[in-house]
Design a protein around this motif. Structure first.
Motif, PDB file in Angstrom:
ATOM      1  N   THR A   1       0.528  17.056 -10.980  1.00 47.75           N
ATOM      2  CA  THR A   1       0.344  15.960 -11.935  1.00 47.75           C
ATOM      3  C   THR A   1      -0.710  14.985 -11.409  1.00 47.75           C
ATOM      4  O   THR A   1      -0.935  14.900 -10.200  1.00 47.75           O
ATOM      5  CB  THR A   1       1.664  15.196 -12.157  1.00 47.75           C
ATOM      6  OG1 THR A   1       2.084  14.613 -10.909  1.00 47.75           O
ATOM      7  CG2 THR A   1       2.761  16.117 -12.684  1.00 47.75           C
TER       8      THR A   1
ATOM      9  N   ARG B   1       0.802  12.750  -8.794  1.00 49.47           N
ATOM     10  CA  ARG B   1       0.960  13.358  -7.461  1.00 49.47           C
ATOM     11  C   ARG B   1      -0.381  13.373  -6.724  1.00 49.47           C
ATOM     12  O   ARG B   1      -0.444  13.062  -5.536  1.00 49.47           O
ATOM     13  CB  ARG B   1       1.526  14.773  -7.597  1.00 49.47           C
ATOM     14  CG  ARG B   1       1.730  15.519  -6.304  1.00 49.47           C
ATOM     15  CD  ARG B   1       2.751  14.801  -5.400  1.00 49.47           C
ATOM     16  NE  ARG B   1       3.088  15.609  -4.270  1.00 49.47           N
ATOM     17  CZ  ARG B   1       4.303  15.992  -3.963  1.00 49.47           C
ATOM     18  NH1 ARG B   1       5.324  15.627  -4.705  1.00 49.47           N
ATOM     19  NH2 ARG B   1       4.519  16.727  -2.918  1.00 49.47           N
TER      20      ARG B   1
ATOM     21  N   TRP C   1       1.669   4.265 -14.173  1.00 48.07           N
ATOM     22  CA  TRP C   1       2.455   5.470 -14.390  1.00 48.07           C
ATOM     23  C   TRP C   1       3.949   5.267 -14.148  1.00 48.07           C
ATOM     24  O   TRP C   1       4.735   6.165 -14.372  1.00 48.07           O
ATOM     25  CB  TRP C   1       1.912   6.617 -13.550  1.00 48.07           C
ATOM     26  CG  TRP C   1       0.588   7.094 -14.071  1.00 48.07           C
ATOM     27  CD1 TRP C   1       0.193   7.153 -15.375  1.00 48.07           C
ATOM     28  CD2 TRP C   1      -0.513   7.565 -13.311  1.00 48.07           C
ATOM     29  NE1 TRP C   1      -1.078   7.640 -15.472  1.00 48.07           N
ATOM     30  CE2 TRP C   1      -1.546   7.907 -14.210  1.00 48.07           C
ATOM     31  CE3 TRP C   1      -0.734   7.751 -11.953  1.00 48.07           C
ATOM     32  CZ2 TRP C   1      -2.756   8.411 -13.802  1.00 48.07           C
ATOM     33  CZ3 TRP C   1      -1.951   8.256 -11.545  1.00 48.07           C
ATOM     34  CH2 TRP C   1      -2.949   8.581 -12.465  1.00 48.07           C
TER      35      TRP C   1
END
Length: 188
Positions: A108, A111, A171
């Motif tokens: 992602t 990440r 996020w």
């Protein structure tokens, strides 16, 4: 709902679209890996990073004073202590950060951002460690090369901090979901 979903705070996702807080991967990144990482919606990593950031920022002030002083010994000593305190605090903050990062799914953007954040922080720790070693070789003053390493490390930390803010504020990594946040804005 599976056993794993039952442990995750937030709305049921049975009929909800896979977006926002209802997206399982995103919801998982909001839940602590272990109690030492901090409770749901209140991670300890952002609190812990204030120790190395504060110590290392203060060490730069001591360095500047030491470089300008007629007798830099006291400032050089203070800067060494602050760098050492920052390194100790960074170890603790790193453990907490790794716990938070372990909840972010692989592959992602979050990440990948967390990995860059990690690399920048480890690089800063290495540079501050090298700076401290150079300072230990010359206790009477602030070595210019050691100061330069600290400046470079601090610039990297600035970028890393921005990325950490992106993880949390954009996020929502380890931030409570919107339903939980809404509680703070509803009329009593």
């Amino acid at each position: 709902m599976s056993g794993a979903d039952a442990a995750v705070p937030g709305p049921s996702t049975v009929s909800a679209p896979r977006s926002g807080a209802s997206f399982p991967a995103m919801r998982a990144a909001k839940v602590p890996r272990a109690i030492v990482a901090g409770p749901y919606g209140h991670p300890f990593h952002p609190v812990a990073v204030t120790i190395p950031i504060g110590a290392w920022s203060s060490s730069l002030v001591f360095d500047l004073l030491g470089l300008a002083a007629d007798d830099p010994r006291a400032f050089a000593t203070g800067s060494r202590w602050l760098i050492a305190i920052g390194l100790g605090g960074a170890v603790g903050a790193s453990v907490l950060g790794l716990l938070d990062m372990s909840r972010i799914p692989a592959g992602t953007p979050a990440r990948r951002t967390a990995l860059v954040h990690l690399v920048l922080n480890v690089t800063a720790m290495v540079l501050f460690s090298l700076s401290l070693v150079l300072r230990m070789l010359d206790l009477a003053r602030v070595p210019v090369v050691a100061f330069g390493l600290s400046v470079i490390a601090s610039l990297g930390l600035s970028v890393s901090g921005w990325l950490g803010g992106k993880l949390a504020y954009r996020w929502g990594v380890r931030v409570a979901d919107e339903n939980t946040q809404r509680e703070g804005f509803e009329a009593a």
